[in-house]
Design a protein around this motif. Sequence first.
Motif, PDB file in Angstrom:
ATOM      1  N   THR A   6       0.853  -1.185   0.000  1.00 56.85           N
ATOM      2  CA  THR A   6       0.000   0.000   0.000  1.00 56.85           C
ATOM      3  C   THR A   6       0.889   1.234   0.000  1.00 56.85           C
ATOM      4  O   THR A   6       1.741   1.391   0.872  1.00 56.85           O
ATOM      5  CB  THR A   6      -0.912   0.004   1.245  1.00 56.85           C
ATOM      6  N   GLN A   7       0.717   2.095  -0.981  1.00 62.73           N
ATOM      7  CA  GLN A   7       1.583   3.264  -1.106  1.00 62.73           C
ATOM      8  C   GLN A   7       1.254   4.322  -0.052  1.00 62.73           C
ATOM      9  O   GLN A   7       0.085   4.561   0.252  1.00 62.73           O
ATOM     10  CB  GLN A   7       1.435   3.884  -2.497  1.00 62.73           C
ATOM     11  N   ASN A 113       1.187  13.710  -6.578  1.00 62.99           N
ATOM     12  CA  ASN A 113      -0.250  13.924  -6.719  1.00 62.99           C
ATOM     13  C   ASN A 113      -0.551  15.418  -6.567  1.00 62.99           C
ATOM     14  O   ASN A 113      -0.481  15.961  -5.475  1.00 62.99           O
ATOM     15  CB  ASN A 113      -0.992  13.106  -5.664  1.00 62.99           C
ATOM     16  N   HIS A 189     -10.066   9.031  -4.512  1.00 66.66           N
ATOM     17  CA  HIS A 189      -9.414   9.496  -3.291  1.00 66.66           C
ATOM     18  C   HIS A 189     -10.508   9.986  -2.337  1.00 66.66           C
ATOM     19  O   HIS A 189     -10.748  11.180  -2.224  1.00 66.66           O
ATOM     20  CB  HIS A 189      -8.439  10.642  -3.602  1.00 66.66           C
ATOM     21  N   GLN A 206      -8.696   1.843  -7.899  1.00 69.22           N
ATOM     22  CA  GLN A 206      -7.626   2.184  -6.967  1.00 69.22           C
ATOM     23  C   GLN A 206      -8.199   3.069  -5.865  1.00 69.22           C
ATOM     24  O   GLN A 206      -8.786   4.107  -6.139  1.00 69.22           O
ATOM     25  CB  GLN A 206      -6.512   2.962  -7.684  1.00 69.22           C
ATOM     26  N   ARG A 208      -7.242   5.352  -2.598  1.00 65.43           N
ATOM     27  CA  ARG A 208      -6.227   6.009  -1.776  1.00 65.43           C
ATOM     28  C   ARG A 208      -6.958   6.968  -0.839  1.00 65.43           C
ATOM     29  O   ARG A 208      -7.095   8.155  -1.127  1.00 65.43           O
ATOM     30  CB  ARG A 208      -5.216   6.769  -2.645  1.00 65.43           C
ATOM     31  N   TRP A 210      -8.089   9.498   2.238  1.00 70.09           N
ATOM     32  CA  TRP A 210      -7.498  10.611   2.984  1.00 70.09           C
ATOM     33  C   TRP A 210      -8.418  10.937   4.159  1.00 70.09           C
ATOM     34  O   TRP A 210      -9.597  10.609   4.115  1.00 70.09           O
ATOM     35  CB  TRP A 210      -7.315  11.839   2.084  1.00 70.09           C
ATOM     36  N   CYS A 221      -6.347   0.239   6.256  1.00 65.69           N
ATOM     37  CA  CYS A 221      -5.933   0.343   4.852  1.00 65.69           C
ATOM     38  C   CYS A 221      -4.944  -0.757   4.482  1.00 65.69           C
ATOM     39  O   CYS A 221      -5.023  -1.331   3.389  1.00 65.69           O
ATOM     40  CB  CYS A 221      -5.314   1.712   4.594  1.00 65.69           C
ATOM     41  N   GLY A 228      -3.323   2.758  -1.852  1.00 71.02           N
ATOM     42  CA  GLY A 228      -2.511   3.733  -1.128  1.00 71.02           C
ATOM     43  C   GLY A 228      -3.304   4.367  -0.012  1.00 71.02           C
ATOM     44  O   GLY A 228      -4.499   4.120   0.158  1.00 71.02           O
ATOM     45  N   LEU A 229      -2.618   5.184   0.760  1.00 68.84           N
ATOM     46  CA  LEU A 229      -3.272   6.008   1.768  1.00 68.84           C
ATOM     47  C   LEU A 229      -2.586   7.369   1.782  1.00 68.84           C
ATOM     48  O   LEU A 229      -1.404   7.492   1.472  1.00 68.84           O
ATOM     49  CB  LEU A 229      -3.231   5.352   3.148  1.00 68.84           C
ATOM     50  N   ILE A 230      -3.355   8.390   2.107  1.00 65.92           N
ATOM     51  CA  ILE A 230      -2.849   9.759   2.152  1.00 65.92           C
ATOM     52  C   ILE A 230      -2.832  10.190   3.610  1.00 65.92           C
ATOM     53  O   ILE A 230      -3.867  10.141   4.287  1.00 65.92           O
ATOM     54  CB  ILE A 230      -3.731  10.682   1.298  1.00 65.92           C
TER      55      ILE A 230
END
Length: 247
Positions: A6-7, A113, A189, A206, A208, A210, A221, A228-230
Amino acid sequence: MARELTQIIAHRGSKGTRPENTLPAFHAALMDGADGIETDVHLSKDGHLIIMHDEKVDRTTNGTGRIVDHTLAELKQLDAGGWYDAAYAGTQIPTLDEVVQLLIRQKFTGIFNLELKTNKIHYEGIETMVADYFNHHEVPFKLVYSSFYGKSIERLHALQPDVEFDSLFQTKFKTAKRLHAEQIIIGYHPDIRWVRRHWLLLPKVQLRPWTVNTERDMKFCYRHRFAGLITDYPGLAHRLRVQMQGG
């Protein structure tokens, strides 16, 4: 075959540990092991691409008023770090180019991003300016555009169809669903609170979320292997990812 990690996308840089959307915040995020950087762009009065979250400078500088009502020279006179901690007094508001040049110097090859902050002020021509900048600057990282304003995504997609686009939303995602169906965006997102209630209903895209700042949400997550996660705390996110995903 190993599953992808996971980014970790650093929200406005390492916002939790440095003054947000400043060069020290972006540098710290890279040192903390972030896979990506998330930031926000506006236009100054004289047409420069300015990195800041809010439409006004009041919250994160010693100045007042809207970015669009200040020239670049006026914005550069403001202190964008002292509000956070005296150690960062004198830190300047960066331009898009200054952030990009920092990432190039650090040999950053992750995700950049860039959110166009056009949902409240529809900056005339900002999409063309951003696309023109990246068309004339070779960068080593992966560019991803996002916005709460669907028209900005559509305009940029027409200008740079090969770039990845993701849609931001908090509760309603009608626009995001339409853009995904039209193959303009490939990822969502969404707010992590929304994701916790609805993620099983989402199409296979996808994700991600926040802003993922607690250990509990980070683990959620990682457990579900989101793309991904922010987060405001990329250092904490990296330590937890090593524990849960091994990298």
